[in-house]
Design an enzyme around this catalytic site. Sequence first.
Site, PDB file in Angstrom:
ATOM      1  N   ASP A  14      38.170  92.543 119.851  1.00 33.71           N
ATOM      2  CA  ASP A  14      39.297  92.220 118.968  1.00 33.71           C
ATOM      3  C   ASP A  14      40.280  91.349 119.736  1.00 33.71           C
ATOM      4  O   ASP A  14      40.814  91.757 120.771  1.00 33.71           O
ATOM      5  CB  ASP A  14      39.966  93.517 118.506  1.00 33.71           C
ATOM      6  CG  ASP A  14      40.953  93.297 117.371  1.00 33.71           C
ATOM      7  OD1 ASP A  14      41.005  92.181 116.838  1.00 33.71           O
ATOM      8  OD2 ASP A  14      41.669  94.257 117.028  1.00 33.71           O
ATOM      9  N   GLU A 109      37.664  89.159 115.231  1.00 32.20           N
ATOM     10  CA  GLU A 109      37.027  90.385 115.709  1.00 32.20           C
ATOM     11  C   GLU A 109      35.578  90.453 115.264  1.00 32.20           C
ATOM     12  O   GLU A 109      35.177  89.856 114.266  1.00 32.20           O
ATOM     13  CB  GLU A 109      37.779  91.626 115.230  1.00 32.20           C
ATOM     14  CG  GLU A 109      37.811  91.828 113.736  1.00 32.20           C
ATOM     15  CD  GLU A 109      38.473  93.144 113.345  1.00 32.20           C
ATOM     16  OE1 GLU A 109      38.214  94.170 114.007  1.00 32.20           O
ATOM     17  OE2 GLU A 109      39.242  93.143 112.362  1.00 32.20           O
TER      18      GLU A 109
END
Length: 369
Positions: A14, A109
């Site tokens: 992420d 992500e």
Amino acid sequence: METSLPIRKIIHVDMDAFYASVAQLDDPSLRGKAIAVGGGGERGVVSAASYEARKFGVRSAMSGVLARKLCPELIFVRSDFARYNEVSKQIREVFHEFTDLVEPLSLDEAYLDVTENKVGMPSATVIATWIRQKIKEKTGLNASAGISINKFVAKVASDINKPNGQKTIPPEEVVAFLETLDIRKFYGIGKVTAEKMYQKGIFTGLDMKNKSKEYLEQHFGKSGAYYYDIVRGIQYSQVKPNRIRKSLAAERTFSENITSEVFMMERLDHIAEEVEKRLSKSKVAGKTLTLKIKYSDFTLQTRSRTLDYYVRTKDVILGTAKELLYQEKMKDSVRLLGISLSNLNTEDKKKTKQIPKEKEIDVQLRFEF
């Protein structure tokens, strides 16, 4: 141990404050300052905030007016999706240096299955470190990562040492980790569900684990069975490189609130045209059309209709949206309208053979990380 059973090492990567970090990367004068991506005007909404801005309580989806009140020195910058896509492509190139089992969740992500990887490294923890280092070298941006036995635990873990950090939850620690976790941090449990769980004395994973499957299904419907499994570290969802799109949408926030359905239809005409373009570009069609209405008091309403056939043309989309618009009277002036199509013709209806739960978790708990 049956070697034919799936043994997985999953990484969730992420990017840290991606949109804001890209803006700071491209404009050095913004580095170290509180910035927000989005509109700072009376009608503006924050799309993303830098970590400097988050210290003041600025968050995504917050009105620009409130954000400025919380942080008077806040600097607003415009979104640049062409640039975000460019950087996202560079990040995904890094992922594919290690594995082709990459499932993007958004521009910033993704899940990676590195059980078998291109670099011959048995440690998923080491691979995550290398990936983050390469992303930094290639883009100048920081990434955080979570490493564990399935997507759910990996995603939860990626938040623990943010920003610019990573966390590994090895197989033998998964259950204990989930037992101590506040249910508000369980991915997929929103504020409403969390509040309902709190009212029933469920505050941690252990509290949830102590409830029977029947109890969870009775109070939380179909999600109950999911909660029952996930708190035990059991999840069957695999990393899917070709993630199937489940919906497609377009929406617009207006500079002034709209009260007349006639003016709303004018806006919906443009939105329907945009939806048609996106459907054509993605080569998909859908059966279920949903009209999204956000009122001036920020309350949200949706109206849906499922057709007997797939649609992708503006005329049918607009016609259905019009029927939904006039389905009932508007309760207030409107600040946003949106149209989405779901139940797409790309959805995979195939059923995959499932591994018995007790066998899969047993294999995962004996797997070295």
